[in-house]
Design a protein around this motif. Sequence first.
Motif, PDB file in Angstrom:
ATOM      1  N   THR A  68       0.923  -1.373  -0.044  1.00  0.00           N
ATOM      2  CA  THR A  68      -0.161   0.099  -0.069  1.00  0.00           C
ATOM      3  C   THR A  68       0.839   1.320   0.090  1.00  0.00           C
ATOM      4  N   THR A  69       2.248   1.106  -0.005  1.00  0.00           N
ATOM      5  CA  THR A  69       3.014   2.379  -0.293  1.00  0.00           C
ATOM      6  C   THR A  69       3.122   2.776  -1.590  1.00  0.00           C
ATOM      7  N   GLU A  70       3.456   4.286  -1.619  1.00  0.00           N
ATOM      8  CA  GLU A  70       3.611   4.755  -2.781  1.00  0.00           C
ATOM      9  C   GLU A  70       4.642   4.079  -3.739  1.00  0.00           C
ATOM     10  N   PRO A  71       4.600   4.137  -5.085  1.00  0.00           N
ATOM     11  CA  PRO A  71       3.139   4.480  -5.800  1.00  0.00           C
ATOM     12  C   PRO A  71       2.269   3.394  -6.069  1.00  0.00           C
ATOM     13  N   LYS A  72       2.419   2.440  -5.391  1.00  0.00           N
ATOM     14  CA  LYS A  72       1.572   1.160  -5.476  1.00  0.00           C
ATOM     15  C   LYS A  72       0.256   1.079  -4.707  1.00  0.00           C
ATOM     16  N   GLY A  73       0.131   1.941  -3.845  1.00  0.00           N
ATOM     17  CA  GLY A  73      -0.881   1.829  -2.990  1.00  0.00           C
ATOM     18  C   GLY A  73      -2.031   2.751  -3.787  1.00  0.00           C
ATOM     19  N   ARG A  74      -2.506   2.464  -4.838  1.00  0.00           N
ATOM     20  CA  ARG A  74      -3.389   3.207  -5.789  1.00  0.00           C
ATOM     21  C   ARG A  74      -4.515   2.176  -6.689  1.00  0.00           C
ATOM     22  N   ASP A  75      -5.548   2.764  -6.896  1.00  0.00           N
ATOM     23  CA  ASP A  75      -6.383   1.958  -7.744  1.00  0.00           C
ATOM     24  C   ASP A  75      -5.996   2.328  -9.137  1.00  0.00           C
ATOM     25  N   VAL A  76      -6.068   1.309 -10.033  1.00  0.00           N
ATOM     26  CA  VAL A  76      -6.029   1.457 -11.566  1.00  0.00           C
ATOM     27  C   VAL A  76      -6.943   0.609 -12.324  1.00  0.00           C
ATOM     28  N   GLU A  77      -7.178   1.116 -13.449  1.00  0.00           N
ATOM     29  CA  GLU A  77      -8.078   0.566 -14.358  1.00  0.00           C
ATOM     30  C   GLU A  77      -7.641  -1.140 -14.877  1.00  0.00           C
ATOM     31  N   PHE A  78      -6.505  -1.691 -14.469  1.00  0.00           N
ATOM     32  CA  PHE A  78      -6.175  -2.701 -14.764  1.00  0.00           C
ATOM     33  C   PHE A  78      -6.603  -3.725 -13.486  1.00  0.00           C
ATOM     34  N   ASN A  79      -7.021  -3.141 -12.439  1.00  0.00           N
ATOM     35  CA  ASN A  79      -7.601  -3.887 -11.538  1.00  0.00           C
ATOM     36  C   ASN A  79      -9.095  -4.410 -11.917  1.00  0.00           C
ATOM     37  N   CYS A  80      -9.669  -4.042 -12.919  1.00  0.00           N
ATOM     38  CA  CYS A  80     -10.480  -4.600 -13.586  1.00  0.00           C
ATOM     39  C   CYS A  80     -10.498  -5.991 -13.861  1.00  0.00           C
ATOM     40  N   ARG A  81      -9.066  -6.268 -14.243  1.00  0.00           N
ATOM     41  CA  ARG A  81      -8.641  -7.755 -14.849  1.00  0.00           C
ATOM     42  C   ARG A  81      -9.033  -8.734 -13.499  1.00  0.00           C
ATOM     43  N   ALA A  82      -8.637  -8.155 -12.219  1.00  0.00           N
ATOM     44  CA  ALA A  82      -8.676  -9.106 -11.342  1.00  0.00           C
ATOM     45  C   ALA A  82     -10.341  -9.476 -10.729  1.00  0.00           C
ATOM     46  N   VAL A  83     -11.027  -8.217 -11.437  1.00  0.00           N
ATOM     47  CA  VAL A  83     -12.388  -8.245 -10.995  1.00  0.00           C
ATOM     48  C   VAL A  83     -13.157  -9.195 -12.239  1.00  0.00           C
ATOM     49  N   LYS A  84     -12.464  -9.315 -13.149  1.00  0.00           N
ATOM     50  CA  LYS A  84     -13.143 -10.348 -14.083  1.00  0.00           C
ATOM     51  C   LYS A  84     -13.801 -11.571 -13.794  1.00  0.00           C
ATOM     52  N   ALA A  85     -13.364 -12.186 -12.959  1.00  0.00           N
ATOM     53  CA  ALA A  85     -13.822 -13.390 -12.312  1.00  0.00           C
ATOM     54  C   ALA A  85     -15.037 -13.241 -11.341  1.00  0.00           C
ATOM     55  N   VAL A  86     -15.305 -12.014 -10.771  1.00  0.00           N
ATOM     56  CA  VAL A  86     -16.400 -11.457 -10.031  1.00  0.00           C
ATOM     57  C   VAL A  86     -17.592 -11.170 -11.236  1.00  0.00           C
ATOM     58  N   ARG A  87     -17.366 -10.652 -12.284  1.00  0.00           N
ATOM     59  CA  ARG A  87     -18.423 -10.374 -13.169  1.00  0.00           C
ATOM     60  C   ARG A  87     -18.996 -11.448 -13.718  1.00  0.00           C
ATOM     61  N   TYR A  88     -18.058 -12.599 -14.075  1.00  0.00           N
ATOM     62  CA  TYR A  88     -18.685 -13.653 -14.652  1.00  0.00           C
ATOM     63  C   TYR A  88     -19.220 -14.635 -13.618  1.00  0.00           C
ATOM     64  N   LEU A  89     -18.980 -14.461 -12.239  1.00  0.00           N
ATOM     65  CA  LEU A  89     -19.803 -15.176 -11.221  1.00  0.00           C
ATOM     66  C   LEU A  89     -21.103 -14.735 -11.122  1.00  0.00           C
ATOM     67  N   VAL A  90     -21.318 -13.278 -11.121  1.00  0.00           N
ATOM     68  CA  VAL A  90     -22.681 -12.750 -10.746  1.00  0.00           C
ATOM     69  C   VAL A  90     -23.623 -12.628 -12.013  1.00  0.00           C
ATOM     70  N   TRP A  91     -22.723 -12.829 -13.143  1.00  0.00           N
ATOM     71  CA  TRP A  91     -23.566 -13.361 -14.554  1.00  0.00           C
ATOM     72  C   TRP A  91     -24.252 -14.535 -14.496  1.00  0.00           C
ATOM     73  N   ARG A  92     -23.463 -15.583 -14.120  1.00  0.00           N
ATOM     74  CA  ARG A  92     -23.897 -17.155 -13.825  1.00  0.00           C
ATOM     75  C   ARG A  92     -24.802 -17.130 -12.662  1.00  0.00           C
ATOM     76  N   ARG A  93     -24.496 -16.639 -11.523  1.00  0.00           N
ATOM     77  CA  ARG A  93     -25.229 -16.945 -10.126  1.00  0.00           C
ATOM     78  C   ARG A  93     -25.255 -15.384  -9.534  1.00  0.00           C
ATOM     79  N   PRO A  94     -26.255 -14.658  -9.992  1.00  0.00           N
ATOM     80  CA  PRO A  94     -26.462 -13.316  -9.358  1.00  0.00           C
ATOM     81  C   PRO A  94     -26.415 -13.329  -7.719  1.00  0.00           C
ATOM     82  N   ASP A  95     -25.956 -12.304  -7.233  1.00  0.00           N
ATOM     83  CA  ASP A  95     -25.728 -12.420  -5.648  1.00  0.00           C
ATOM     84  C   ASP A  95     -25.849 -10.804  -5.394  1.00  0.00           C
ATOM     85  N   PRO A  96     -26.848 -10.279  -4.535  1.00  0.00           N
ATOM     86  CA  PRO A  96     -26.882  -9.098  -4.387  1.00  0.00           C
ATOM     87  C   PRO A  96     -25.863  -8.183  -3.665  1.00  0.00           C
ATOM     88  N   GLU A  97     -25.188  -9.077  -2.912  1.00  0.00           N
ATOM     89  CA  GLU A  97     -24.256  -8.347  -2.369  1.00  0.00           C
ATOM     90  C   GLU A  97     -22.910  -8.382  -3.019  1.00  0.00           C
TER      91      GLU A  97
END
Length: 806
Positions: A464-493
Amino acid sequence: MLATQSIALRKETLYQSTTGFGWLTPPSASFVRDDLAPTRSPLTIDGVSGSSLEFRADVNAGTWEVFVWLEIGEFDSNATQVYVQGELKPIDWQDFPPPAEPSKDLPKLYRVFVTTAQVGSDGLILKFNGQKSEVRLLGVTLLCGVNDYSPDQRKHLRTLNSNVGLSNPPSLALLEQETKAVALANPGDSVFALWLQRIEFLAEAERYYHMRGWDWAEEETGLSMFDRHHQAIMLLDALLAGENKADEPLLNRGRFLRGRMLYWLGKERGGSEIIANAERDLSLLYQQFPEDDLLAMYADKKIDLQDECDCFEPSSVAPAWSVLQHEALCRLRTIVRWWTSHRQLANGELGGKFGDDVEMLRWWPPLCLAGDQNAIKGWKRLADGVWHSKHVHQGYARKLADVEHASEFIADTAPLMAVYSDDPEYLERLQPSADLFRDLWTGMTPRGNRFFRSSWFSATDMVTTEPKGRDVEFNCRAVKAVRYLVWRRPDPEVISTLHEWSLAWIAAALKTEKGKPHGILPASVRFTDESINGDGENWYQADMYWDYFDWHHSAGSLLLDQFFFTYLLTKDERLLQPLLLTLELIQSNEIQQTDAIPREGSSAWAAQILRKCDLFWDVVEQWRFVSNNQTFDQLIMRYGSPYGQYRISGDERYLINGLESLLDDLRYNTPLKTSEAYYTDRVYITEWETLKGMLTGDSMQNNTSPYYAVSWEQTDEHFTALVSDTHETGLKAQLFSHGNEKQTVVMRVWQAKPGNYIFRTKASGSPVKEEPVNIENHGQRISVELPAQRLLELELTSIGERTTVD
């Protein structure tokens, strides 16, 4: 450790006339690299170091071959000056770009400087000066030169030259064994010793080359794939340093290997010098062997090697799109079959290291989603192998690394397995990403917005130290699995967490600090204070070691995809704001376009980059298909994908152009996509997205989010399909089989919402058939009777929707 036929040279060994050798300027320390025992010989396992060293040896007068063995120290480029008899010698070593992230570890590689020296009565004097770091000397080899070869030497030279061709050369093992026996039998013969040394250079380089990126090779050597690749090139530099002799054995074989290794290294890591030196080696050989097909391919010539796909004779009644798609699928299938049959191991590896092997899967979906079982099995083998490998722990990367690299293991393998297979295990493999996304990777900032805490994280830790402690659009790649999960198995949370993260970034997009255009996403957001690019001077350069974190790389498109996918789940119109504002920015700059180069960071500059960003237009097209909003159609027709242009215009010529571009890649130079390919993430296929769009209604690059309208099962190699319209209340498509027998294929419907539908089909020359269908869930299967060599039109229409099939 003392090598055979060697003399120990310790740091205390000062020059004395009685011994005839030693230091004039001694080293300050000695070292032993026990950690590198698997890859070091008695000569290279230990050495001495110092800022400046000088050595004298009272050898006989005459010409001497000098080999200086040096550890590379702290730099990938040469950091040592070598003086021979008082003369500074030029060192023609291949330099390598430094790593993007600085490393504190001492490099594990060594180089060999080869030169000749004229020695008189005063002996041989070698001097070494460290320029950027200390000199780390492993050893010195001295071989007396000869003016002519003896009959025995000429005989062995003929043996050497008869065994070192370019095409399918034999293993060097026997040649090395024979030369070693001759050298040992003639201990005073420097010619045999020189040839043995050169064979050993080449044999070791070839050994490293054939290790590729296999996991077992790193375990065996302790060297990474890049280290092995660099070490091989360093050894070949030593081999080819004496290439001025016309009868030099091993010359062409060594140059061919070095040229190919530099070629693929240039593809992987760039570097103008690497690319230029690859062209140097390979062009010299091409001039010598102009009929060699492989050298012609490396010279950027298009070589069409005969294959099974050349034998296809299209049906006279097949649509043009189907004819080209059939050939494209055949050629794509041939390439994938080569990898699964000739290179893939039982654990799924493809030989380019797991982290890169998975990237090759990005262009396999046209086959997998069209029902190709070989491609699906190969994908499954790799996905399972990665999941059970040392690289994955608790559902994500074990090793803490930047998100672009750490996310690949899961993002490129697991999500689509939840499309290809109904086995619940593959859906469960996506759940850890959702848990980590909510509980570890992201959090609420002091301002109450959900951002990633870092862009360097694993399954258990983060920086979490600089400059690594930032959000970037490439974090969307780590969330790809989450998008496919809720597409197949919707979870409100989970959906709520995705929604919170998206809204946080949208707030950042609406800011204008540091000169950022309104609506454009910044390169990064620091978690602790939500500042754009931390303390950076502008909004578009993240300055986070890797340039793919800078805005220009994806122009915010990964986040725009995340927003649009979340919009489909929530119908929150706020999620569309950045996309629409970006389109308005491009449109306004269309009118104002000039020949002047726009100022970096300006609206005109951003528009210029966005026009050329394919992923951006992929997201725009998905929004257009869903919304039916025609406001920006002119922009899509100007900058969009062939499939998107077809969907808007209905003109199949756009598809034909896209397929022709794809085939222009697939028809030629197949070995560069198969047997010659070294880094698997550099096996590219052009315009494969056109093929996927035609088959599924989704032409998104890299399958970032699931927008598939349909996929297909129980097909054969004659199957082709064109999805022409998709929406949540139905779809339209055309199918054509190039086979001679009718078949029953299965269409999986992904996008149509649950409800009652009418399914209509019409084969050429036959009346319309229709049947009621009740769609109950995502991926529901519908059987389709596909006639042989007759166009079949199909339409799925929600009850009450009007049909256009006559």
